[in-house]
Motif scaffolding. Sequence first.
Motif, PDB file in Angstrom:
ATOM      1  N   GLY A   1       0.870  -1.230   0.074  1.00  0.00           N
ATOM      2  CA  GLY A   1      -0.040   0.089  -0.009  1.00  0.00           C
ATOM      3  C   GLY A   1       0.835   1.308   0.060  1.00  0.00           C
ATOM      4  N   THR A   2       0.082   2.291  -0.145  1.00  0.00           N
ATOM      5  CA  THR A   2       0.749   3.810  -0.399  1.00  0.00           C
ATOM      6  C   THR A   2       1.440   4.093   0.854  1.00  0.00           C
ATOM      7  OG1 THR A   2      -1.099   4.860  -0.451  1.00  0.00           O
ATOM      8  CG2 THR A   2      -0.221   4.210  -2.638  1.00  0.00           C
ATOM      9  N   GLY A   3       0.555   3.614   2.225  1.00  0.00           N
ATOM     10  CA  GLY A   3       0.743   4.189   3.476  1.00  0.00           C
ATOM     11  C   GLY A   3       2.082   3.677   3.970  1.00  0.00           C
ATOM     12  N   ARG A   4       2.642   4.220   5.353  1.00  0.00           N
ATOM     13  CA  ARG A   4       3.651   3.978   5.876  1.00  0.00           C
ATOM     14  C   ARG A   4       3.866   2.425   6.286  1.00  0.00           C
ATOM     15  NH1 ARG A   4       4.135   3.486  11.444  1.00  0.00           N
ATOM     16  NH2 ARG A   4       2.603   4.283  12.652  1.00  0.00           N
ATOM     17  N   ARG A   5       5.084   1.872   6.227  1.00  0.00           N
ATOM     18  CA  ARG A   5       5.340   0.471   6.825  1.00  0.00           C
ATOM     19  C   ARG A   5       4.921   0.320   8.378  1.00  0.00           C
ATOM     20  NH1 ARG A   5      11.145  -0.960   5.132  1.00  0.00           N
ATOM     21  NH2 ARG A   5      10.652  -3.183   5.632  1.00  0.00           N
ATOM     22  N   LEU A   6       4.274  -0.685   8.393  1.00  0.00           N
ATOM     23  CA  LEU A   6       4.033  -0.944   9.878  1.00  0.00           C
ATOM     24  C   LEU A   6       5.358  -1.624  10.467  1.00  0.00           C
ATOM     25  CD1 LEU A   6       1.097  -1.201  11.236  1.00  0.00           C
ATOM     26  CD2 LEU A   6       1.461  -3.623  11.267  1.00  0.00           C
ATOM     27  N   ARG A   7       5.407  -0.709  11.873  1.00  0.00           N
ATOM     28  CA  ARG A   7       6.565  -1.085  12.439  1.00  0.00           C
ATOM     29  C   ARG A   7       6.360  -2.134  13.611  1.00  0.00           C
ATOM     30  NH1 ARG A   7      10.120   3.588  13.082  1.00  0.00           N
ATOM     31  NH2 ARG A   7      10.147   3.382  15.181  1.00  0.00           N
ATOM     32  N   VAL A   8       7.302  -3.204  13.307  1.00  0.00           N
ATOM     33  CA  VAL A   8       6.981  -4.422  14.176  1.00  0.00           C
ATOM     34  C   VAL A   8       8.015  -4.673  14.975  1.00  0.00           C
ATOM     35  CG1 VAL A   8       8.049  -5.914  12.449  1.00  0.00           C
ATOM     36  CG2 VAL A   8       6.221  -6.874  14.051  1.00  0.00           C
ATOM     37  N   PHE A   9       7.906  -5.335  16.443  1.00  0.00           N
ATOM     38  CA  PHE A   9       8.880  -5.668  17.303  1.00  0.00           C
ATOM     39  C   PHE A   9       8.787  -7.181  17.279  1.00  0.00           C
ATOM     40  CE2 PHE A   9      11.089  -6.585  21.195  1.00  0.00           C
ATOM     41  CZ  PHE A   9      11.952  -5.857  21.192  1.00  0.00           C
ATOM     42  N   LEU A  10       9.956  -7.895  17.243  1.00  0.00           N
ATOM     43  CA  LEU A  10       9.773  -9.548  17.270  1.00  0.00           C
ATOM     44  C   LEU A  10      10.147  -9.963  18.465  1.00  0.00           C
ATOM     45  CD1 LEU A  10      11.227 -10.286  13.555  1.00  0.00           C
ATOM     46  CD2 LEU A  10       8.722  -9.788  14.225  1.00  0.00           C
ATOM     47  N   LEU A  11       9.287 -10.458  19.211  1.00  0.00           N
ATOM     48  CA  LEU A  11       9.574 -10.909  20.681  1.00  0.00           C
ATOM     49  C   LEU A  11       9.589 -12.297  20.598  1.00  0.00           C
ATOM     50  CD1 LEU A  11      10.033 -10.009  23.675  1.00  0.00           C
ATOM     51  CD2 LEU A  11       7.581  -9.998  23.959  1.00  0.00           C
ATOM     52  N   GLY A  12      10.744 -12.956  21.281  1.00  0.00           N
ATOM     53  CA  GLY A  12      10.713 -14.426  21.409  1.00  0.00           C
ATOM     54  C   GLY A  12      11.298 -15.314  19.996  1.00  0.00           C
ATOM     55  N   GLY A  13      11.024 -16.609  20.080  1.00  0.00           N
ATOM     56  CA  GLY A  13      11.535 -17.384  19.272  1.00  0.00           C
ATOM     57  C   GLY A  13      12.788 -18.152  19.548  1.00  0.00           C
TER      58      GLY A  13
ATOM     59  N   CYS B   1      11.121  -3.931  10.794  1.00  0.00           N
ATOM     60  CA  CYS B   1      11.549  -4.571  12.022  1.00  0.00           C
ATOM     61  C   CYS B   1      12.004  -3.453  12.840  1.00  0.00           C
ATOM     62  CB  CYS B   1      12.312  -5.756  11.733  1.00  0.00           C
ATOM     63  SG  CYS B   1      12.789  -6.377  13.419  1.00  0.00           S
ATOM     64  N   VAL B   2      11.657  -3.062  13.924  1.00  0.00           N
ATOM     65  CA  VAL B   2      12.351  -1.898  14.921  1.00  0.00           C
ATOM     66  C   VAL B   2      12.775  -2.536  16.028  1.00  0.00           C
ATOM     67  CG1 VAL B   2      10.880   0.090  13.941  1.00  0.00           C
ATOM     68  CG2 VAL B   2       9.922  -1.381  16.004  1.00  0.00           C
ATOM     69  N   GLY B   3      12.917  -3.761  16.040  1.00  0.00           N
ATOM     70  CA  GLY B   3      13.369  -4.384  17.292  1.00  0.00           C
ATOM     71  C   GLY B   3      13.091  -5.744  17.561  1.00  0.00           C
TER      72      GLY B   3
ATOM     73  N   ALA C   1      16.049  -8.941  10.035  1.00  0.00           N
ATOM     74  CA  ALA C   1      17.115  -8.374   8.991  1.00  0.00           C
ATOM     75  C   ALA C   1      16.098  -8.664   7.376  1.00  0.00           C
ATOM     76  CB  ALA C   1      18.293  -8.729   8.890  1.00  0.00           C
ATOM     77  N   LYS C   2      15.490  -9.678   7.201  1.00  0.00           N
ATOM     78  CA  LYS C   2      14.849 -10.220   5.972  1.00  0.00           C
ATOM     79  C   LYS C   2      13.701  -9.152   5.804  1.00  0.00           C
ATOM     80  CE  LYS C   2      12.542 -13.901   3.856  1.00  0.00           C
ATOM     81  NZ  LYS C   2      12.145 -15.243   4.146  1.00  0.00           N
ATOM     82  N   LEU C   3      12.936  -8.708   6.860  1.00  0.00           N
ATOM     83  CA  LEU C   3      11.955  -7.807   6.518  1.00  0.00           C
ATOM     84  C   LEU C   3      12.511  -6.554   6.116  1.00  0.00           C
ATOM     85  CD1 LEU C   3       9.733  -8.558   9.838  1.00  0.00           C
ATOM     86  CD2 LEU C   3       9.185  -9.244   7.368  1.00  0.00           C
ATOM     87  N   ASN C   4      13.492  -6.117   6.730  1.00  0.00           N
ATOM     88  CA  ASN C   4      13.878  -4.796   6.465  1.00  0.00           C
ATOM     89  C   ASN C   4      14.660  -4.796   5.141  1.00  0.00           C
ATOM     90  OD1 ASN C   4      12.973  -3.788   8.765  1.00  0.00           O
ATOM     91  ND2 ASN C   4      14.773  -3.985   9.885  1.00  0.00           N
ATOM     92  N   ALA C   5      14.912  -5.795   4.735  1.00  0.00           N
ATOM     93  CA  ALA C   5      16.080  -5.896   3.442  1.00  0.00           C
ATOM     94  C   ALA C   5      14.729  -6.125   2.006  1.00  0.00           C
ATOM     95  CB  ALA C   5      16.641  -7.255   3.299  1.00  0.00           C
ATOM     96  N   GLU C   6      13.629  -6.640   2.535  1.00  0.00           N
ATOM     97  CA  GLU C   6      12.685  -6.729   1.585  1.00  0.00           C
ATOM     98  C   GLU C   6      11.871  -5.625   1.240  1.00  0.00           C
ATOM     99  OE1 GLU C   6      10.293  -9.952   2.983  1.00  0.00           O
ATOM    100  OE2 GLU C   6      11.582 -11.616   2.119  1.00  0.00           O
ATOM    101  N   LYS C   7      12.021  -4.585   2.172  1.00  0.00           N
ATOM    102  CA  LYS C   7      11.144  -3.328   2.423  1.00  0.00           C
ATOM    103  C   LYS C   7       9.627  -3.567   1.855  1.00  0.00           C
ATOM    104  CE  LYS C   7      15.354  -0.710   1.169  1.00  0.00           C
ATOM    105  NZ  LYS C   7      15.313  -0.264   2.470  1.00  0.00           N
TER     106      LYS C   7
END
Length: 391
Positions: free
Chosen positions: A130-142, A163-165, A152-158
């Motif tokens: 979409g044309t809106g801003r990207r949703l900023r996600v924090f990944l917890l656990g795993g 991913c902000v944390g 890193a994969k999410l940020n590379a794919e744009k």
Amino acid sequence: MLKTLCTPPTSSGFSEQSANVRSECASPDDLSRNVFGFLGIPVDALDFPSLLLSMELATNAGVPFLISTPNVNFLVKSQINDTFRESMLLSDLCLADGMPLIWIAKLLRIPIHERVAGSDLFGRLKSSNGTGRRLRVFLLGGAEGLAAAVGAKLNAEKGGLECVGVLNPGFGAIEEMSSPKIIDEINAANADLIAVFFGAEKAQAWLLHNHWRLRAPVRAQFGATINFEAGTVRRAPRMLRSTGFEWLWRIKEEPYLWRRYWSDGKALLEMLVTCVLPLMLSERRTRNLARLSIARSEDHGSVTLALSGAAVAAHVDGAIGQLRDALDSGKRLIVDVSNTQYIDARFFGLFLMVRKQLASRGQRLLFKGASAGLRRIFRLNRFEFLLSQEV
């Protein structure tokens, strides 16, 4: 579906602490949800576009928005773990994640037609262009290193997620995993979405425990999604997912899961025999019941709504208005069901939303006058706990 909440209370509880917040600025409320009582838990009837819109509204408003994704394992655990069940009762949306739930809904004529899996949701958010801003996600656990790799994969794919944390808080108790240091690190990332990758019970407990301490508006448990995204576990082909045989693939990929699926399968079969089939027969005998009427009486401390006739989906709109007015009074709410002939899944869903609203004030939903036949309906629907505070 969205509740606009103002500044949260300072302490960390959930059910007792949103009273002033919600009463001052909630519009619309939980009674607006198209939610059904589903063998002891609420399940919302909505599709992916509606879900994404709800998440967007919550993100823009900056309000706490807890999403639960019940599947067969959730359903089974909710029968024996009251705290786990409560996490779904207090959620802002509950999505049917599992084809067996869709099948049961069809048997019971509940209009929940689309499986809304957490893994599919994550994929849709990730692939959004979409044309809106990207949703900023924090990944917890795993498992160690997985969240960092996926981030890193999410940020590379744009794509639609940034991913902000990331953080792996370990395997301690809920309190240990909720330390001020951990919460501060999550909040400092200024995320829109917290994606939690703990086991189901621990994730739900953690999200509920920290509901008012977290700043990210949208939160949800995504389970094995982190493994799929990292590529350490292959997800089942779409055909297996759509036909309900994803569990066979999961056992192939992760053989230790067979014990869980065996246990859950036996429990589900028991529910089908002892609850679903009797409910199907009961529903067929309710087609000529009387139209619902609601009489209201009030004293200085309580409001009583007496339901006469069939409390079924066809009459739910009028009941919502009456229940909302009763809630607005701020008084104790009593539902008199002494002349109620039947309660269907839509009305049980409505009662659960009333219960949630009352719980936010530290109050309880009270019933009185349930006949033996109506008690059986509560029991078959696995909502006998609603009668635990019977007047």
